[in-house]
Each structure stands twice: as C-alpha cells, then as structure tokens.
Design a protein around this motif. Sequence first.
Motif, PDB file in Angstrom:
ATOM      1  N   PRO A 125       0.809  -1.230   0.000  1.00  0.00           N
ATOM      2  CA  PRO A 125       0.000   0.000   0.000  1.00  0.00           C
ATOM      3  C   PRO A 125       0.836   1.272   0.000  1.00  0.00           C
ATOM      4  N   GLU A 126       1.965   1.245   0.689  1.00  0.00           N
ATOM      5  CA  GLU A 126       2.841   2.421   0.702  1.00  0.00           C
ATOM      6  C   GLU A 126       3.521   2.607  -0.654  1.00  0.00           C
ATOM      7  N   LEU A 127       3.973   1.526  -1.261  1.00  0.00           N
ATOM      8  CA  LEU A 127       4.607   1.627  -2.571  1.00  0.00           C
ATOM      9  C   LEU A 127       3.628   2.102  -3.638  1.00  0.00           C
ATOM     10  N   SER A 128       2.341   1.830  -3.432  1.00  0.00           N
ATOM     11  CA  SER A 128       1.353   2.183  -4.446  1.00  0.00           C
ATOM     12  C   SER A 128       1.107   3.686  -4.527  1.00  0.00           C
ATOM     13  N   ALA A 129       1.673   4.473  -3.612  1.00  0.00           N
ATOM     14  CA  ALA A 129       1.546   5.924  -3.727  1.00  0.00           C
ATOM     15  C   ALA A 129       2.263   6.445  -4.964  1.00  0.00           C
ATOM     16  N   ALA A 130       3.311   5.731  -5.391  1.00  0.00           N
ATOM     17  CA  ALA A 130       4.094   6.199  -6.537  1.00  0.00           C
ATOM     18  C   ALA A 130       4.189   5.167  -7.652  1.00  0.00           C
ATOM     19  N   HIS A 131       3.563   3.985  -7.464  1.00  0.00           N
ATOM     20  CA  HIS A 131       3.676   2.918  -8.450  1.00  0.00           C
ATOM     21  C   HIS A 131       2.327   2.241  -8.677  1.00  0.00           C
ATOM     22  N   ARG A 132       2.195   1.643  -9.839  1.00  0.00           N
ATOM     23  CA  ARG A 132       1.107   0.696 -10.082  1.00  0.00           C
ATOM     24  C   ARG A 132       1.628  -0.658  -9.605  1.00  0.00           C
ATOM     25  N   VAL A 133       1.224  -1.053  -8.417  1.00  0.00           N
ATOM     26  CA  VAL A 133       1.766  -2.250  -7.772  1.00  0.00           C
ATOM     27  C   VAL A 133       0.903  -3.457  -8.135  1.00  0.00           C
ATOM     28  N   VAL A 134       1.548  -4.503  -8.618  1.00  0.00           N
ATOM     29  CA  VAL A 134       0.867  -5.765  -8.936  1.00  0.00           C
ATOM     30  C   VAL A 134       1.518  -6.864  -8.118  1.00  0.00           C
ATOM     31  N   ARG A 135       0.768  -7.423  -7.184  1.00  0.00           N
ATOM     32  CA  ARG A 135       1.244  -8.574  -6.398  1.00  0.00           C
ATOM     33  C   ARG A 135       0.660  -9.847  -6.999  1.00  0.00           C
ATOM     34  N   TRP A 136       1.449 -10.917  -7.029  1.00  0.00           N
ATOM     35  CA  TRP A 136       0.946 -12.155  -7.620  1.00  0.00           C
ATOM     36  C   TRP A 136       1.184 -13.354  -6.697  1.00  0.00           C
ATOM     37  N   ASP A 137       0.368 -14.383  -6.891  1.00  0.00           N
ATOM     38  CA  ASP A 137       0.470 -15.635  -6.136  1.00  0.00           C
ATOM     39  C   ASP A 137       1.147 -16.713  -6.969  1.00  0.00           C
ATOM     40  N   ARG A 156      11.933   2.085  -1.658  1.00  0.00           N
ATOM     41  CA  ARG A 156      11.651   3.444  -2.127  1.00  0.00           C
ATOM     42  C   ARG A 156      12.908   4.096  -2.695  1.00  0.00           C
ATOM     43  N   ALA A 157      14.016   3.924  -1.989  1.00  0.00           N
ATOM     44  CA  ALA A 157      15.266   4.516  -2.471  1.00  0.00           C
ATOM     45  C   ALA A 157      15.680   3.906  -3.801  1.00  0.00           C
ATOM     46  N   HIS A 158      15.498   2.591  -3.934  1.00  0.00           N
ATOM     47  CA  HIS A 158      15.934   1.897  -5.153  1.00  0.00           C
ATOM     48  C   HIS A 158      15.019   2.177  -6.332  1.00  0.00           C
ATOM     49  N   PHE A 159      13.710   2.157  -6.077  1.00  0.00           N
ATOM     50  CA  PHE A 159      12.752   2.343  -7.163  1.00  0.00           C
ATOM     51  C   PHE A 159      12.353   3.802  -7.330  1.00  0.00           C
ATOM     52  N   GLY A 160      13.161   4.711  -6.807  1.00  0.00           N
ATOM     53  CA  GLY A 160      12.810   6.130  -6.841  1.00  0.00           C
ATOM     54  C   GLY A 160      13.024   6.778  -8.187  1.00  0.00           C
ATOM     55  N   GLY A 161      12.796   6.047  -9.249  1.00  0.00           N
ATOM     56  CA  GLY A 161      12.980   6.606 -10.582  1.00  0.00           C
ATOM     57  C   GLY A 161      12.082   7.798 -10.838  1.00  0.00           C
ATOM     58  N   VAL A 162      10.886   7.801 -10.243  1.00  0.00           N
ATOM     59  CA  VAL A 162       9.991   8.934 -10.429  1.00  0.00           C
ATOM     60  C   VAL A 162      10.629  10.190  -9.865  1.00  0.00           C
ATOM     61  N   ALA A 163      11.202  10.087  -8.665  1.00  0.00           N
ATOM     62  CA  ALA A 163      11.849  11.248  -8.064  1.00  0.00           C
ATOM     63  C   ALA A 163      13.078  11.666  -8.859  1.00  0.00           C
ATOM     64  N   ARG A 164      13.860  10.676  -9.320  1.00  0.00           N
ATOM     65  CA  ARG A 164      15.046  11.018 -10.112  1.00  0.00           C
ATOM     66  C   ARG A 164      14.663  11.696 -11.414  1.00  0.00           C
ATOM     67  N   ARG A 165      13.666  11.147 -12.121  1.00  0.00           N
ATOM     68  CA  ARG A 165      13.205  11.771 -13.351  1.00  0.00           C
ATOM     69  C   ARG A 165      12.616  13.138 -13.045  1.00  0.00           C
TER      70      ARG A 165
END
Length: 371
Positions: free
Chosen positions: A37-49, A246-255
Amino acid sequence: MTDRLLNHSEEGPASAPPLLLGPSLGTSYALWDKVAPELSAAHRVVRWDLPGHGGSAAELIGPGATVGDLADLVLALADALGIERFAYAGVSLGGAVGLHLAVHRPDRLSSLAVICSSAHFNGAKPWEERAARVRSGGLAELAEGADARWFTSGFTVPRLVRDHREADPEAYAACCDALAAFDLRDRLAEVSVPTLLVAGREDPATPPEHLREIADAVPDATLVELPGASHLAPAQRPETVLTALRAHFGGVARRGMEVRREVLGDAHVDRAQARQTPFTARFQDFISRYAWGEIWTDPTLTRRERSMITLTALVAHGHYDELAMHVRAARRNGLTPEEIGAVLLQTAVYCGVPAANSAFATAQRVLAEEE
C-alpha cells in the motif's frame, strides 16, 4: 482469477510506473500487505500468487517445473495487464524469478530488488527430498515449522502460516522442483538492470552471504543487510524494507529532478537544494516526486502548454515570486515574450486587472534580465 493467469492484486494509479511483487514459497501475496500500500503511492503495484498458493490455480505448473516456467507466467500476467516494462521485487523463490528475468528477459525489467533470496538454493537434494515429502504427506507437518524458517523467535504472521498450510501440495512440490534446478551463479555478471539485494541478518534459509555473492557479481549492485530480520523481511521488518525499496525504485523522483532542472534551471534547483533542511526535506522530495516526476512528465500536455497554465494559476493566486521563476521557465519551454504577454493579458480578463498589473510588472522585470 482465471486458470491461465496467476492470481494477483493491483494497487495504485494505473498511469504510475508498474512494479511487480513476487512471493516466497509457501506464502501468498499477503506477504506484501505492510509494504505494497505504501509503494502504491508512486507505483502501479501488482502482487501475484505462486501456482497453488493463495488464489492461483495449481494446474499452472507441474512436476519438473523450473524458475523459467514461473517467470513465463509472470510475463503472461504482465502482458494481460498491458504492462510492457516493469520494476520487480521478489522474496526467496520470487526473488529467483526476478533474477531469471534479469538474465533472460532484461528488455522487460527497468530495475530489480532481490530480497532474502539466492542465485542458488544449496543444491538439488534438499528440495527433491522436500518435494517427495510433500507429495506423500501433504503440507501440515511442514507448516508447523514455518515460523522457525521464516521469522526470528517469538514473531509470527498467522495469515502467512495459514497460506502455507492451505497451499496445494502438488503445486508446492513443483515449486520445490524449480528451486532444486535453479542456479544462476555463472550468469550474474550479465545482469544489467539496476539491482538491489536485501538480506535478513538472521535468515537461516538464504543467509546474507548468499546475497553478498550476488552483489559481488552483479555490476553496480547495492546490498542492504537488515538487523533483526529473518527470511520474510517484508512481513517482519516492513518499514526498513520499504525504505530500501523506495530509495531503489525512486525513478519517479530522479526523473522529476531531471525535469525540474530542465524547466527551472540548475541555478534555481541548486539554491533550493542548498537551503534544504531536515524540516523541509520531505517537502522537496514531494515536489520532485509528484509535481515534477508525475505531473510535468505526463505527455498529455506539452511543456509550453504547462507553462501557460502555470503562469495563469500563479497570477490568479497572487504568487508573484513563483511567477518570476515560471516566467523564466516559460522562456526555457519555448514561449516568446509576446506569448507570455498574451497569457498575462488573458489573466486580466479572468483573474482581474490588479492581478494582471502586478504580473506584468514581475514579467517585465524578468524579461529585462535577458536583454
């Protein structure tokens, strides 16, 4: 759920950068409940089974399955959701799927996080033995020891233990077959996507040295070790896992920072960064991540159009210091002084003559700096 696709859950804006989250053997996508839920603030998060786990059909894999088979199922899910390229994070077996994709399908990955996992799982024999035991006796006995394998003493997540107990034995055993055959140690140097390794210091299943081995071989990889975490770090230490992701996937912030510099200029951004304090740091991150990383990067409007809208909004609210900054930005975005004047004249009609009068004075001062 369908019999052809992995069961999954989606969170976050459909227009946000996609991030797929993979589970460990014996769990469901509930493993990510405190992180997704926290990651979904900046990403389209898809969890799978995994097949036979959670809501995924057991028939998706069979005896002799490989991690490559699981990776193909993940790609089929991404295709069905219209996702071409995505960031990926996975735990244990889910992490192995991510490594396989990074080696065999790097065109589909933008970045990778491998959590409490390995490039090999201690050879085939223990997994062959576990698969045989599950096929003959089911999962009840194995689930009794889940807490000791997954968490430090005294910690548990009942939902995940229940998922383990209720998984389909044949599908679970097929996943064991996949782990038995998995070994990518000789291919790690081929991984070219930005890679984060997260190790639990107390993890008996994939100890930190397994993640160090990957970090040493993958070019420019980053390794984070979490004190007090065992094998299912996203469930036991969600805050620290979230910080690392967040630090690793922070491409949105970097862009966003790149666009901010392109529009406002290096000198302005450097001054803003130099004035940053611990008190203002989160606001600066907010500006880079959302205003510049999501709104200004949306291709629906050109930067010229965005500049005209921004000038109008700033005049309407009387933000003349900001207006000066965005007059300069409008020039960088290609507006001529005549076009800027036309925008301000338009504001005289809809925002009022006094507001436009102040705006013309500000703009004239800024444009005179160019002469």
